[in-house]
Design an enzyme around this catalytic site. Structure first.
Site, PDB file in Angstrom:
ATOM      1  N   ASP A 148      43.579  82.619  70.424  1.00 41.05           N
ATOM      2  CA  ASP A 148      42.658  81.769  69.682  1.00 41.05           C
ATOM      3  C   ASP A 148      42.510  80.419  70.358  1.00 41.05           C
ATOM      4  O   ASP A 148      43.194  80.115  71.340  1.00 41.05           O
ATOM      5  CB  ASP A 148      43.133  81.591  68.225  1.00 41.05           C
ATOM      6  CG  ASP A 148      44.638  81.340  68.127  1.00 41.05           C
ATOM      7  OD1 ASP A 148      45.223  80.813  69.093  1.00 41.05           O
ATOM      8  OD2 ASP A 148      45.218  81.658  67.084  1.00 41.05           O
TER       9      ASP A 148
ATOM     10  N   ASP B  60      50.452  81.175  55.461  1.00 43.77           N
ATOM     11  CA  ASP B  60      49.549  81.889  54.545  1.00 43.77           C
ATOM     12  C   ASP B  60      49.306  83.329  54.991  1.00 43.77           C
ATOM     13  O   ASP B  60      48.415  84.001  54.472  1.00 43.77           O
ATOM     14  CB  ASP B  60      48.210  81.139  54.419  1.00 43.77           C
ATOM     15  CG  ASP B  60      47.457  81.044  55.743  1.00 43.77           C
ATOM     16  OD1 ASP B  60      47.983  81.526  56.777  1.00 43.77           O
ATOM     17  OD2 ASP B  60      46.338  80.495  55.753  1.00 43.77           O
TER      18      ASP B  60
ATOM     19  N   HIS C 290      48.376  84.299  58.076  1.00 42.87           N
ATOM     20  CA  HIS C 290      47.370  84.511  59.126  1.00 42.87           C
ATOM     21  C   HIS C 290      48.022  84.927  60.438  1.00 42.87           C
ATOM     22  O   HIS C 290      49.168  84.582  60.721  1.00 42.87           O
ATOM     23  CB  HIS C 290      46.456  83.288  59.307  1.00 42.87           C
ATOM     24  CG  HIS C 290      47.046  82.113  60.007  1.00 42.87           C
ATOM     25  ND1 HIS C 290      47.197  80.884  59.406  1.00 42.87           N
ATOM     26  CD2 HIS C 290      47.505  81.942  61.276  1.00 42.87           C
ATOM     27  CE1 HIS C 290      47.710  80.023  60.264  1.00 42.87           C
ATOM     28  NE2 HIS C 290      47.924  80.642  61.407  1.00 42.87           N
TER      29      HIS C 290
ATOM     30  N   GLU D 174      42.335  83.778  58.913  1.00 42.41           N
ATOM     31  CA  GLU D 174      42.799  83.268  57.626  1.00 42.41           C
ATOM     32  C   GLU D 174      42.618  84.326  56.531  1.00 42.41           C
ATOM     33  O   GLU D 174      41.906  85.315  56.732  1.00 42.41           O
ATOM     34  CB  GLU D 174      42.011  82.003  57.261  1.00 42.41           C
ATOM     35  CG  GLU D 174      42.245  80.828  58.201  1.00 42.41           C
ATOM     36  CD  GLU D 174      43.607  80.137  57.991  1.00 42.41           C
ATOM     37  OE1 GLU D 174      44.572  80.797  57.568  1.00 42.41           O
ATOM     38  OE2 GLU D 174      43.679  78.917  58.262  1.00 42.41           O
TER      39      GLU D 174
HETATM   40  C1  GLP Z   1      48.719  78.700  64.626  1.00 41.28           C
HETATM   41  C2  GLP Z   1      48.349  79.756  65.642  1.00 41.28           C
HETATM   42  C3  GLP Z   1      48.982  81.090  65.309  1.00 41.28           C
HETATM   43  C4  GLP Z   1      50.449  80.895  65.028  1.00 41.28           C
HETATM   44  C5  GLP Z   1      50.624  79.985  63.838  1.00 41.28           C
HETATM   45  C6  GLP Z   1      52.083  79.773  63.451  1.00 41.28           C
HETATM   46  O1  GLP Z   1      47.934  78.745  63.488  1.00 41.28           O
HETATM   47  N1  GLP Z   1      46.944  79.943  65.776  1.00 41.28           N
HETATM   48  O2  GLP Z   1      48.784  82.004  66.372  1.00 41.28           O
HETATM   49  O3  GLP Z   1      51.058  82.130  64.770  1.00 41.28           O
HETATM   50  O4  GLP Z   1      50.062  78.725  64.198  1.00 41.28           O
HETATM   51  O5  GLP Z   1      52.626  78.764  64.233  1.00 41.28           O
HETATM   52  P1  GLP Z   1      54.166  78.446  64.356  1.00 41.28           P
HETATM   53  O6  GLP Z   1      54.746  79.560  65.188  1.00 41.28           O
HETATM   54  O7  GLP Z   1      54.230  77.133  65.064  1.00 41.28           O
HETATM   55  O8  GLP Z   1      54.726  78.417  62.990  1.00 41.28           O
END
Ligand code: GLP
Length: 245
Positions: free
Chosen positions: A66, A121, A123, A128
């Site tokens: 992303d 959440d 995702h 989302e």
């Molecule tokens: C962002 C990214 C996701 C990731 C999420 C969780 O939203 N787009 O790919 O999984 O954060 O991040 P973290 O691993 O820092 O909790």
């Protein structure tokens, strides 16, 4: 879905790196799908250490999950700064950039191993709650909870973009092996929802229950709300050695 509960981030990093190393040795031109966020960092640290010891990634390629929309080239939080293929968040024609990204993944032969984190959440990527299970790479709006979660990477909440481009859930599901990493108590509810809850668009990661080869690597805190935690531990401890991840 295989659930593996480990002592901490270091062990998670090593186990995920084992799977990636085995893939690269078997298929030197493998296509990796990479996630941003803090969860996969121990995996990247371990891979960097193995690279220094001679593990060769020169024929492999990688695609990001992303990207934020509107962060200029060179912005430190632009996911393209990590030097892999990524959707173009500065494209004038966003739908065309999304389609081009899907085509680039197909042209590379598809993703062999997709590393994932999960949002609080539920995702994955930036899909989302409410994302279609049939979705492909497209523009999405971020939920406020995600903007707040990710604000730590920016100077202020106001600087976190509202729009992103993300691989869709169907794009992610096309990867041959999916390895999701989650650590910390703040992920426990999302983990319970997607591992043991119903498959539903309100929890996008639950689509992984339909994936033929999904591995979920958790620390104790992230696994703390799972009903069947003891069963997952027992299963992993007694797994035939030849099976691998
Ligand atoms: C962002 C990214 C996701 C990731 C999420 C969780 O939203 N787009 O790919 O999984 O954060 O991040 P973290 O691993 O820092 O909790």
């Amino acid at each position: 879905m295989e659930i593996v509960i480990l002592g901490g981030s270091r062990q998670i990093g090593k186990l995920a790196a084992d799977a990636i190393e085995q893939l690269i040795r078997r298929k030197p031109d493998a296509v990796l799908g990479l996630a941003t966020g803090s969860s996969p960092l121990p995996v990247y640290d371990e891979l960097a250490a193995r690279h220094e010891q001679g593990l060769d990634f020169s024929r492999a390629s990688a695609f990001a999950l992303d990207e934020y929309v509107g962060l200029p080239a060179g912005h430190p939080e632009s996911y393209r700064e990590v030097n892999v293929h990524g959707p173009d968040g500065m494209a004038a024609d966003v739908p065309a950039a999304c389609e081009a990204y899907e085509q680039a993944i197909i042209a590379a032969g598809g993703v062999d191993l997709q590393l994932l984190g999960v949002g609080t959440d539920g995702h994955i990527g930036f899909n989302e709650p409410g994302s279609s299970f049939a979705s492909r790479t497209r523009i999405k709006s971020l939920i406020e909870q995600t903007r707040r979660d990710n604000a730590r990477f920016f100077d202020s909440l106001a600087e976190v973009p509202h729009h992103v481009i993300t691989q869709g859930l169907a794009t992610i599901m096309a990867a041959r092996h999916v390895v999701l990493v989650a650590t910390g108590a703040q992920k426990a509810q999302a983990v319970r929802d997607f591992v043991e809850g119903p498959v539903a668009a309100i929890c996008p990661a639950s689509v992984l229950q339909f994936h033929p080869h999904a591995t979920v690597l958790l620390d104790e805190a992230a696994a703390s709300a799972l009903k069947l935690a003891d069963f997952y531990r027992h299963t992993y401890e007694n797994k035939p050695a030849w099976q691998g991840l």
